[in-house]
Design a protein around this motif. Structure first.
Motif, short mmCIF file in Angstrom:
data_model
loop_
_atom_site.label_atom_id
_atom_site.label_comp_id
_atom_site.label_asym_id
_atom_site.label_seq_id
_atom_site.Cartn_x
_atom_site.Cartn_y
_atom_site.Cartn_z
N GLN A 63 1.42 2.18 -9.80
CA GLN A 63 1.39 2.54 -8.39
C GLN A 63 2.12 3.88 -8.19
O GLN A 63 1.63 4.76 -7.49
N ASP A 64 3.29 4.03 -8.80
CA ASP A 64 4.05 5.27 -8.66
C ASP A 64 3.25 6.47 -9.16
O ASP A 64 3.24 7.53 -8.54
N ARG B 226 -4.91 6.65 -2.50
CA ARG B 226 -4.44 5.52 -1.71
C ARG B 226 -4.44 4.32 -2.65
O ARG B 226 -5.49 3.93 -3.17
N VAL B 227 -3.27 3.76 -2.92
CA VAL B 227 -3.13 2.72 -3.92
C VAL B 227 -2.74 1.41 -3.25
O VAL B 227 -1.77 1.34 -2.50
N ALA C 193 -0.07 7.08 -6.77
CA ALA C 193 0.06 7.22 -5.31
C ALA C 193 0.15 8.67 -4.84
O ALA C 193 -0.08 8.95 -3.66
N GLU D 92 0.83 -1.21 0.00
CA GLU D 92 0.00 0.00 0.00
C GLU D 92 0.86 1.26 0.00
O GLU D 92 1.86 1.34 0.71
N ARG D 93 0.46 2.23 -0.82
CA ARG D 93 1.13 3.53 -0.87
C ARG D 93 0.09 4.62 -1.06
O ARG D 93 -1.00 4.38 -1.55
N GLY D 94 0.46 5.86 -0.67
CA GLY D 94 -0.41 7.00 -0.90
C GLY D 94 -1.43 7.19 0.19
O GLY D 94 -1.76 6.26 0.94
#
Length: 285
Positions: free
Chosen positions: A42-43, A50-51, A46, A17-19
């Motif tokens: 994802q980059d 919320r990714v 994010a 999970e990122r962001g």
């Protein structure tokens, strides 16, 4: 953040999970991949969202899949994951087999507010086996080291005109495990991947597609692969375009593999515009 999430069936998914945005985007990778396959997406997403990405069961660090496995088993896992994480409104982004999984979850769940299909969920044809099955060779054999596996994989992708990159290096490192002091293998089992691929042909478009009423972005990868054809022909998506009412289509010169293994600026920009429009006025998308 990387962690395991235990589903109601007791099985665990490895989740990344990122962001910190208000809107949640879930990325679902391809047939032989893992969550790292979706790194460029994802980059890109994010910074505003919320990714969440994860390893399908039978891949990466998630638990083994059911036997026999199928797209429907992965659909059940994703529905369960939405519930376990208490996610109310999400965008699903599915690549290749992930497209079939996300399309069916969208048809079944009111939690999905938009859907992005990255060269997935088309009508399968048997010519695809000539393109997909050779890529499974790297899953079958043992290797003396990770370096040997990486060299074999690098040469295989270069035959498909995919430039080796740091992202591919990280994927290759992640998808192997030591069997003993002298041997490493791919984490996935060939019979699992083949069975999941066979379920492409069992996907019932006429049953699923009429229930997809949210905005959809379909990305078609038109670039040729090793056998002188794209993985999905343009007409493979005819039913999607005919039945799904709120569908937007982007055609890219990338092929099925370079769509995720190389940064696709135009695709990423289109996805960000699509998500902005969905967020601001979904009725107009």
């Amino acid at each position: 953040m990387e962690r395991h999430i235990q589903l109601t069936n007791g099985k665990k998914l490895r989740v990344f999970e990122r962001g910190e945005g208000e809107h949640v985007v879930i990325l679902v990778h391809g047939l032989t991949g893992n969550h790292k396959q979706m790194a460029y997406y994802q980059d890109s997403l994010a910074s505003d969202h919320r990714v969440i990405s994860y390893d399908l069961r039978g891949r990466g660090l998630s638990d083994e899949t059911d036997r026999p496995t199928s797209i429907d088993h992965h659909v059940g896992d994703l529905l369960d994951l939405l519930m376990m994480l208490n996610l109310k409104e999400v965008t699903l982004v599915g690549y290749s087999i992930g497209g079939y999984i996300c399309a069916k979850v969208t048809a079944l769940s009111s939690r999905v507010r938009s859907l992005i299909l990255l060269d997935g969920a088309g009508v399968a044809d048997f010519g695809q086996k000539e393109l997909i099955l050779p890529s499974l060779q790297r899953l079958e054999k043992p290797y003396q080291s990770k370096a040997d596996y990486i060299d074999f994989t690098k040469r295989a992708y270069e035959k498909l005109n995919i430039n080796w990159s740091q992202q591919l290096e990280e994927i290759a490192q992640y998808e192997t495990k030591a069997i003993d002091e002298k041997t490493v293998r791919h984490r996935s089992k060939v019979e699992v991947i083949e069975k999941d691929f066979d379920s492409f042909f069992e996907f019932n478009h006429e049953e699923v597609l009429p229930h997809i009423t949210v905005p959809v972005l379909l990305v078609k990868a038109t670039g040729y692969m090793g056998a002188g054809r794209p993985l999905f022909f343009n007409e493979s998506f005819a039913e999607l375009e005919k039945i799904v009412p709120r569908i937007n289509v982007l055609m890219t010169n990338a092929n099925h593999f370079s769509l995720v293994f190389e940064r696709q600026k135009d695709v990423l920009n289109t996805i960000n515009r699509f998500l902005t429009n969905v967020r601001e006025d979904p009725s107009e998308v």
